[in-house]
Enzyme design. Structure first.
Site, PDB file in Angstrom:
ATOM      1  N   CYS A 202     -14.128 -47.429 -29.931  1.00 38.46           N
ATOM      2  CA  CYS A 202     -13.042 -47.298 -30.908  1.00 38.46           C
ATOM      3  C   CYS A 202     -12.899 -48.533 -31.793  1.00 38.46           C
ATOM      4  O   CYS A 202     -12.863 -48.426 -33.030  1.00 38.46           O
ATOM      5  CB  CYS A 202     -11.728 -46.955 -30.207  1.00 38.46           C
ATOM      6  SG  CYS A 202     -11.044 -48.232 -29.124  1.00 38.46           S
ATOM      7  N   HIS A 255      -6.378 -48.543 -27.639  1.00 41.76           N
ATOM      8  CA  HIS A 255      -7.122 -47.675 -28.557  1.00 41.76           C
ATOM      9  C   HIS A 255      -6.728 -47.986 -29.992  1.00 41.76           C
ATOM     10  O   HIS A 255      -5.587 -48.387 -30.273  1.00 41.76           O
ATOM     11  CB  HIS A 255      -6.836 -46.203 -28.253  1.00 41.76           C
ATOM     12  CG  HIS A 255      -7.698 -45.253 -29.027  1.00 41.76           C
ATOM     13  ND1 HIS A 255      -9.058 -45.190 -28.862  1.00 41.76           N
ATOM     14  CD2 HIS A 255      -7.397 -44.332 -29.996  1.00 41.76           C
ATOM     15  CE1 HIS A 255      -9.561 -44.273 -29.671  1.00 41.76           C
ATOM     16  NE2 HIS A 255      -8.572 -43.745 -30.371  1.00 41.76           N
ATOM     17  N   HIS A 267     -11.387 -41.573 -35.658  1.00 44.27           N
ATOM     18  CA  HIS A 267     -11.578 -42.516 -34.548  1.00 44.27           C
ATOM     19  C   HIS A 267     -12.726 -42.082 -33.643  1.00 44.27           C
ATOM     20  O   HIS A 267     -13.215 -40.951 -33.703  1.00 44.27           O
ATOM     21  CB  HIS A 267     -10.292 -42.639 -33.734  1.00 44.27           C
ATOM     22  CG  HIS A 267      -9.909 -41.396 -32.981  1.00 44.27           C
ATOM     23  ND1 HIS A 267      -9.143 -41.395 -31.845  1.00 44.27           N
ATOM     24  CD2 HIS A 267     -10.217 -40.074 -33.197  1.00 44.27           C
ATOM     25  CE1 HIS A 267      -8.964 -40.162 -31.403  1.00 44.27           C
ATOM     26  NE2 HIS A 267      -9.613 -39.346 -32.201  1.00 44.27           N
TER      27      HIS A 267
END
Length: 297
Positions: A202, A255, A267
């Site tokens: 990520c 994240h 993402h």
């Protein structure tokens, strides 16, 4: 302090020499990331995540500070990847075989070029392929014309197509361009530690997009959140980074994604997943929203 350079297209940076298993040995010798990824089972990909086996990647020609050597391994700091743990760069382990033996500087002024296409062939004077390099690679240039850019590399002189340094996406500002660049990688597999189109995690995804455009951003999500310009929810625009944390958004950042406008997020979600664009409100991360940051402006 010794400085070395990466001499393979993409060097995996390991958390420890012992993190590499028997199945990784061929890659450690030849640096062939594509072959390594092809042979990587879903279970092995999950293992990398569970054990934090790979902490990041370093790209061809990146400088590293050589801290010390243990057998065939080097403990290094990747200087282009800022993080809170070490001012010298991102720490980790790389096989000595993937590093140069020195860092010779040219005695005359030079400029650099960033590769912005997913992959670029580095060729010799006869246009024979030397290596295939990933987006984000930064090379020293000596001259160029409309078709070719002459470069100096850890493997000697070479050249790349001029097109490799030209963005093929448009936008009214860098936020738009970051988003347009990122959308090219929808369906790219998740790879823990990955910062290239061969596989992203990520924070590696947003780091890679900013790096390609020459915008400094830390490597990890926690550091990205701690920097940049804070953005209120009502001011979110394309290219902003949106973060998610434990304890319903109040704990540790775990994240990060790219805001894609209209309530969407682009993402790299998790191991076994692929880069995707989805509704942020409907995603599993929605209850953990922690805030947003902007680096492009």
């Amino acid at each position: 302090m010794e400085i070395r350079r990466i001499k393979v297209p993409t060097a995996l940076v390991w958390s420890a020499p012992t993190a590499a298993t028997k199945t990784d040995q061929t890659y450690l010798q030849n640096g062939d990331l594509t072959a390594w990824l092809t042979a990587l089972t879903p279970e092995a990909r999950q293992r990398l995540t569970d054990t934090n086996g790979i902490v990041t990647e370093a790209l061809f020609n990146d400088r590293v500070v050589l801290d010390h050597q243990e057998g065939e391994w080097a403990h290094v700091f990747v200087t282009r990847q800022a993080n809170r743990m070490e001012r010298r760069g991102y720490p980790g382990w790389i096989p000595m075989a993937q590093l140069t033996t020195s860092d010779a500087e040219l005695e005359y002024p030079t400029t650099t070029v960033r590769l912005v296409q997913p992959t670029t062939e580095l060729v010799d004077a006869d246009q024979q392929v030397i290596l295939e390099l990933p987006m984000g690679t930064i090379l020293t240039t000596t001259s160029q014309d409309s078709e070719w850019i002459q470069v100096v590399t850890p493997l000697g002189n070479g050249q790349i197509p001029a097109q490799a340094a030209r963005l093929s996406v448009n936008g009214v500002d860098d936020g738009d361009r970051i988003l347009a660049l990122g959308r090219q990688f929808v369906d790219t597999p998740y790879l823990w530690g990955g910062i290239t189109p061969a596989g992203f995690d990520c924070s590696g995804f947003v780091y890679a997009l900013h790096r390609a455009l020459g915008i400094p951003v830390p490597r990890d999500a926690q550091d990205q959140f701690a920097n940049g310009y804070p953005v209120a929810p009502e001011e979110l625009t394309a290219g902003d980074l949106v973060f998610f944390a434990t304890d319903h958004g109040t704990g540790d950042i775990h994240h990060v994604g790219l805001y894609a406008g209209a309530g969407q997020i682009l993402h790299a979600p998790k191991p076994g997943g692929k880069v995707e664009e989805i509704s942020m409100a409907k995603s599993a991360f929605a209850p953990e929203y922690a805030g947003a940051r902007r680096f492009w402006q």
